[in-house]
Design an enzyme around this catalytic site. Structure first.
Site, PDB file in Angstrom:
ATOM      1  N   LYS A 154      -5.126 -28.865   3.883  1.00 54.85           N
ATOM      2  CA  LYS A 154      -3.962 -28.132   4.396  1.00 54.85           C
ATOM      3  C   LYS A 154      -4.140 -27.831   5.883  1.00 54.85           C
ATOM      4  O   LYS A 154      -4.924 -26.989   6.272  1.00 54.85           O
ATOM      5  CB  LYS A 154      -3.749 -26.807   3.646  1.00 54.85           C
ATOM      6  CG  LYS A 154      -2.342 -26.290   3.929  1.00 54.85           C
ATOM      7  CD  LYS A 154      -2.146 -24.810   3.853  1.00 54.85           C
ATOM      8  CE  LYS A 154      -2.625 -24.033   5.020  1.00 54.85           C
ATOM      9  NZ  LYS A 154      -1.844 -24.229   6.279  1.00 54.85           N
ATOM     10  N   SER A 164      -9.860 -17.608  10.841  1.00 60.04           N
ATOM     11  CA  SER A 164     -10.246 -16.234  11.161  1.00 60.04           C
ATOM     12  C   SER A 164     -11.189 -15.668  10.100  1.00 60.04           C
ATOM     13  O   SER A 164     -11.121 -16.040   8.925  1.00 60.04           O
ATOM     14  CB  SER A 164      -8.994 -15.362  11.259  1.00 60.04           C
ATOM     15  OG  SER A 164      -8.304 -15.360  10.028  1.00 60.04           O
ATOM     16  N   THR A 165     -12.020 -14.739  10.511  1.00 55.52           N
ATOM     17  CA  THR A 165     -12.949 -14.072   9.589  1.00 55.52           C
ATOM     18  C   THR A 165     -12.159 -13.322   8.508  1.00 55.52           C
ATOM     19  O   THR A 165     -12.537 -13.318   7.337  1.00 55.52           O
ATOM     20  CB  THR A 165     -13.881 -13.137  10.381  1.00 55.52           C
ATOM     21  OG1 THR A 165     -14.694 -13.965  11.213  1.00 55.52           O
ATOM     22  CG2 THR A 165     -14.773 -12.309   9.479  1.00 55.52           C
ATOM     23  N   GLU A 166     -11.045 -12.749   8.932  1.00 51.28           N
ATOM     24  CA  GLU A 166     -10.181 -12.009   8.004  1.00 51.28           C
ATOM     25  C   GLU A 166      -9.723 -12.910   6.844  1.00 51.28           C
ATOM     26  O   GLU A 166      -9.858 -12.555   5.671  1.00 51.28           O
ATOM     27  CB  GLU A 166      -8.986 -11.544   8.838  1.00 51.28           C
ATOM     28  CG  GLU A 166      -8.021 -10.637   8.198  1.00 51.28           C
ATOM     29  CD  GLU A 166      -6.761 -10.542   9.069  1.00 51.28           C
ATOM     30  OE1 GLU A 166      -6.738 -11.058  10.216  1.00 51.28           O
ATOM     31  OE2 GLU A 166      -5.783  -9.966   8.564  1.00 51.28           O
ATOM     32  N   GLY A 215     -11.062 -15.785   6.053  1.00 53.04           N
ATOM     33  CA  GLY A 215     -12.271 -16.256   5.371  1.00 53.04           C
ATOM     34  C   GLY A 215     -12.627 -15.353   4.198  1.00 53.04           C
ATOM     35  O   GLY A 215     -13.014 -15.824   3.118  1.00 53.04           O
ATOM     36  N   GLU A 249     -16.249 -21.482   8.297  1.00 46.66           N
ATOM     37  CA  GLU A 249     -16.579 -21.512   9.720  1.00 46.66           C
ATOM     38  C   GLU A 249     -15.578 -20.589  10.391  1.00 46.66           C
ATOM     39  O   GLU A 249     -14.391 -20.890  10.444  1.00 46.66           O
ATOM     40  CB  GLU A 249     -16.483 -22.959  10.221  1.00 46.66           C
ATOM     41  CG  GLU A 249     -17.324 -23.191  11.448  1.00 46.66           C
ATOM     42  CD  GLU A 249     -16.474 -23.202  12.681  1.00 46.66           C
ATOM     43  OE1 GLU A 249     -16.328 -22.105  13.283  1.00 46.66           O
ATOM     44  OE2 GLU A 249     -15.950 -24.259  13.031  1.00 46.66           O
ATOM     45  N   CYS A 292     -13.748 -21.098  18.656  1.00 45.89           N
ATOM     46  CA  CYS A 292     -14.495 -20.106  17.891  1.00 45.89           C
ATOM     47  C   CYS A 292     -15.811 -19.759  18.586  1.00 45.89           C
ATOM     48  O   CYS A 292     -16.334 -18.673  18.429  1.00 45.89           O
ATOM     49  CB  CYS A 292     -14.741 -20.615  16.486  1.00 45.89           C
ATOM     50  SG  CYS A 292     -15.274 -22.324  16.466  1.00 45.89           S
ATOM     51  N   GLU A 330     -12.530 -10.709  18.639  1.00 51.78           N
ATOM     52  CA  GLU A 330     -12.310 -12.062  19.129  1.00 51.78           C
ATOM     53  C   GLU A 330     -10.904 -12.140  19.734  1.00 51.78           C
ATOM     54  O   GLU A 330      -9.923 -11.868  19.052  1.00 51.78           O
ATOM     55  CB  GLU A 330     -12.423 -13.043  17.958  1.00 51.78           C
ATOM     56  CG  GLU A 330     -12.229 -14.479  18.371  1.00 51.78           C
ATOM     57  CD  GLU A 330     -12.462 -15.459  17.224  1.00 51.78           C
ATOM     58  OE1 GLU A 330     -11.895 -15.257  16.131  1.00 51.78           O
ATOM     59  OE2 GLU A 330     -13.208 -16.427  17.433  1.00 51.78           O
TER      60      GLU A 330
HETATM   61  P1  NAI Z   1      -5.828 -17.995  10.262  1.00 50.03           P
HETATM   62  O1  NAI Z   1      -7.228 -17.777   9.825  1.00 50.03           O
HETATM   63  O2  NAI Z   1      -4.758 -17.183   9.634  1.00 50.03           O
HETATM   64  O3  NAI Z   1      -5.433 -19.551  10.047  1.00 50.03           O
HETATM   65  C1  NAI Z   1      -6.320 -20.604   9.812  1.00 50.03           C
HETATM   66  C2  NAI Z   1      -5.874 -21.419   8.615  1.00 50.03           C
HETATM   67  O4  NAI Z   1      -5.887 -20.583   7.459  1.00 50.03           O
HETATM   68  C3  NAI Z   1      -4.448 -21.975   8.706  1.00 50.03           C
HETATM   69  O5  NAI Z   1      -4.394 -23.251   8.106  1.00 50.03           O
HETATM   70  C4  NAI Z   1      -3.649 -20.988   7.876  1.00 50.03           C
HETATM   71  O6  NAI Z   1      -2.483 -21.560   7.327  1.00 50.03           O
HETATM   72  C5  NAI Z   1      -4.638 -20.656   6.792  1.00 50.03           C
HETATM   73  N1  NAI Z   1      -4.412 -19.370   6.110  1.00 50.03           N
HETATM   74  C6  NAI Z   1      -3.875 -18.236   6.618  1.00 50.03           C
HETATM   75  N2  NAI Z   1      -3.808 -17.285   5.672  1.00 50.03           N
HETATM   76  C7  NAI Z   1      -4.319 -17.810   4.545  1.00 50.03           C
HETATM   77  C8  NAI Z   1      -4.529 -17.323   3.227  1.00 50.03           C
HETATM   78  N3  NAI Z   1      -4.189 -16.075   2.881  1.00 50.03           N
HETATM   79  N4  NAI Z   1      -5.095 -18.142   2.301  1.00 50.03           N
HETATM   80  C9  NAI Z   1      -5.443 -19.398   2.637  1.00 50.03           C
HETATM   81  N5  NAI Z   1      -5.248 -19.926   3.849  1.00 50.03           N
HETATM   82  C10 NAI Z   1      -4.698 -19.148   4.803  1.00 50.03           C
HETATM   83  O7  NAI Z   1      -5.780 -17.833  11.832  1.00 50.03           O
HETATM   84  P2  NAI Z   1      -4.494 -17.477  12.744  1.00 50.03           P
HETATM   85  O8  NAI Z   1      -3.680 -16.426  12.081  1.00 50.03           O
HETATM   86  O9  NAI Z   1      -3.829 -18.732  13.065  1.00 50.03           O
HETATM   87  O10 NAI Z   1      -5.203 -16.900  14.038  1.00 50.03           O
HETATM   88  C11 NAI Z   1      -5.586 -15.529  14.104  1.00 50.03           C
HETATM   89  C12 NAI Z   1      -6.936 -15.395  14.758  1.00 50.03           C
HETATM   90  O11 NAI Z   1      -7.914 -16.056  13.982  1.00 50.03           O
HETATM   91  C13 NAI Z   1      -7.060 -16.029  16.122  1.00 50.03           C
HETATM   92  O12 NAI Z   1      -6.573 -15.200  17.122  1.00 50.03           O
HETATM   93  C14 NAI Z   1      -8.542 -16.232  16.219  1.00 50.03           C
HETATM   94  O13 NAI Z   1      -9.158 -15.036  16.607  1.00 50.03           O
HETATM   95  C15 NAI Z   1      -8.951 -16.554  14.798  1.00 50.03           C
HETATM   96  N6  NAI Z   1      -9.089 -18.006  14.596  1.00 50.03           N
HETATM   97  C16 NAI Z   1     -10.330 -18.543  14.576  1.00 50.03           C
HETATM   98  C17 NAI Z   1     -10.494 -19.901  14.455  1.00 50.03           C
HETATM   99  C18 NAI Z   1     -11.844 -20.512  14.442  1.00 50.03           C
HETATM  100  O14 NAI Z   1     -11.969 -21.698  14.731  1.00 50.03           O
HETATM  101  N7  NAI Z   1     -12.874 -19.803  14.087  1.00 50.03           N
HETATM  102  C19 NAI Z   1      -9.361 -20.811  14.394  1.00 50.03           C
HETATM  103  C20 NAI Z   1      -8.087 -20.154  14.348  1.00 50.03           C
HETATM  104  C21 NAI Z   1      -7.979 -18.798  14.471  1.00 50.03           C
END
Ligand code: NAI
Ligand code: MG
Length: 502
Positions: free
Chosen positions: A199, A253-255, A257, A274, A308, A405
């Site tokens: 996804k 995001s850690t949240e 995760g 990750e 990240c 972050e």
């Molecule tokens: P996110 O963690 O919400 O999104 C990443 C992926 O998770 C996307 O494919 C999203 O559709 C999916 N996702 C979101 N909620 C989910 C759930 N409840 N269950 C399963 N999958 C879910 O990140 P977002 O909202 O795009 O960005 C917010 C913050 O997260 C950023 O500002 C950054 O700090 C951090 N982040 C960190 C990343 C990294 O590489 N470590 C990458 C993207 C965001």
């Protein structure tokens, strides 16, 4: 400085790809979402809609998981020899290189990153990852183990281990390196013989969908790779919770995760994560200053800070603080900010309006709490999601800009007196532990500090060096498991002990 505008003319494959409503890849077929719904994809440089993509939900995830299960248990895939499997993975790498320009343009259009970066880094790194993993397909070995069972005196056994694919894998990826993250996830899963439901992030689904076409062109059997675009709270959550999945691999995001982990507890799926970072980048007074200025600037400004592992906390020894931070501020001011598709652009827009608002919110909070911007400090232009490359000084350890972050082009420079326990403590003082940097000419200081930093990667006199052979992942709340390198195979295999009485 104004925003550059002279954009390249897009490859005809890119214009035709975005024109058509994009479907889901399930069981080797491109199909509409069960609901028939689509969602729009934006160009972050302008906020304009560039494509429409199917909105997969629970029902589509369920269909995709069933297809992946069938492909894992029966049909051509489990019957392929390791060498045949490896050749398919290799071919995917070759196809990516054949379509390098097209993929780089599509990535730049969708994500906003500079076309020059997508050409030089994202797409070649993805191809290299598949080529590297292809070689592993024939080298996934067990051991023979001499055993001496104390309660069976005189008995003889032939004992050995097999490393088998973990099964059907759900993979959820973010928007910062959309194509490369798809490669990091798919490469080891396919090399080990797993099947996948991927996804992509809702912000940037396009290159993963194009990769799906290349997967088909390479000749992978139907159902081995399924791609379901959709939102995190619906498609992502359904995938993480699906009982037909053996393992979930997540980057984001850690949240989220933590939500993935909770969803996986129902049936104790394997999980690899990750997650975020707040990486310390430490410059000692004996460092090569020119190298350190350029290196620490690029550590935070590469990919607009949407990394990240971005070096977002810059610790600088007091005696060189003004010179080094002044140098980084000058670098920040020189960066050409503009649309990713302008060949001269060095930094594009934030990926989305919400990410733009998030980063601007951090800047406002930092400045309101007393931090000072010696470069940048706010948004740029009135169209698109551009933020100025920013260098903050006069921060305090408990400020949000130091603890959380930001995921934007914002670095906080923090002076320190000596290379002692206090510095190590400050560098490690976050919930994260993804990466760290050290800049010094003193080998002994470099390696002793590398040992003390709680991070999955430590770069010395360099930063953001990635290679398919080098494991990457986090300490503390930055994640579980290591991607890339042979460590990645552990995430996608499980060991079986076989013990035969002779
Ligand atoms: P996110 O963690 O919400 O999104 C990443 C992926 O998770 C996307 O494919 C999203 O559709 C999916 N996702 C979101 N909620 C989910 C759930 N409840 N269950 C399963 N999958 C879910 O990140 P977002 O909202 O795009 O960005 C917010 C913050 O997260 C950023 O500002 C950054 O700090 C951090 N982040 C960190 C990343 C990294 O590489 N470590 C990458 C993207 C965001
Ligand atoms: Mg989110």
């Amino acid at each position: 400085m104004s925003i550059a505008t002279a954009e390249i003319r897009l490859d005809k494959n890119v214009t035709s790809f975005v024109k058509e409503r994009r479907k889901l890849l399930i069981d080797g077929q491109w199909v509409d979402a069960a609901s028939g719904k689509t969602f729009p994809v934006e160009n972050p440089a302008t906020g304009e809609v560039i494509a429409h993509v199917s909105e997969g939900t629970k029902e589509d995830i369920d269909r995709a998981v069933k297809a992946a299960r069938r492909a894992f248990e029966s049909g051509a895939w489990p019957r392929l020899s390791p060498s045949e499997r490896g050749r398919l993975v290799w071919k995917l790498g070759d196809l990516i290189l054949e379509h390098l320009e097209e993929l780089a343009e599509l990535e730049s259009l969708d994500n906003g990153k500079p076309i020059a970066v997508a050409r030089a880094a994202d797409v070649p790194l993805a191809a290299d990852l598949f080529h590297y993993m292809a070689g592993w397909a024939t080298k996934i070995e067990g051991n023979t183990i001499p055993i001496s069972v104390p309660y069976a005196p005189g008995a003889k056994f032939h004992a050995y281990t097999l490393r088998e694919p973990v099964g059907v894998v759900g993979q959820i990826i973010p928007w910062n390196f959309p194509f490369l993250m798809a490669a990091w996830k798919l490469g080891p899963a396919l090399a080990t013989g797993c099947t996948v439901v991927l996804k992509p992030a809702e912000e940037t689904p396009l290159t993963a969908l194009r990769l799906g076409e290349l997967v088909q062109e390479a000749g992978f059997p139907d159902g081995v790779v399924n791609i379901v675009t959709g939102f995190g709270e619906t498609a992502g959550a359904a995938l993480a919770a699906h009982p037909g999945i053996d393992k979930v691999a997540f980057t984001g995001s850690t949240e989220v995760g933590k939500l993935i982990l909770k969803a996986a507890t129902n049936d104790l799926k394997k999980v690899s994560l990750e997650l975020g970072g707040k990486s310390p980048n430490v410059v000692l007074r004996d460092a090569d200053l020119d190298l350190a200025i350029k290196g620490t600037a690029s550590a935070i400004f590469f990919n607009h800070g949407q990394c990240c592992c971005a070096g977002s906390r810059l610790f600088v020894q007091q005696s060189i603080f003004d010179k080094l931070v002044g140098g980084v501020a000058d670098e920040a001011k020189k960066i050409r900010v503009g649309p990713g598709l302008d060949p001269k652009t060095q930094m594009g827009p934030m990926v989305s309006e919400s990410q733009f608002n998030r980063v601007c919110g951090y800047l406002e909070s930092g400045l309101a709490e007393g931090a000072k911007a010696v470069a940048g400090g706010g948004k740029r232009g009135d169209k698109g999601y551009f933020v100025e490359p920013t260098v903050l000084v006069d921060t305090k350890p408990d400020m949000k800009v130091i603890q959380e972050e930001i995921f934007g082009p914002v670095v906080a420079a923090i002076p320190f007196k000596e290379l002692d326990d206090d510095l190590v403590k400050a560098a490690n003082d976050t919930i994260y532990g993804l990466a760290a940097g050290v800049w010094t000419r003193d080998l002994s200081k470099a390696h002793s500090l590398a040992g003390k930093l709680k991070a999955g990667t430590v770069w010395v006199n360099c930063y953001n060096i990635f290679d398919a052979a080098l494991p990457f992942g986090g300490y503390k709340q930055s994640g579980w498991g290591r991607e890339m390198g042979h460590d990645a195979l552990d995430l996608y295999t499980q060991k079986k002990a076989v013990c035969a009485a002779l």
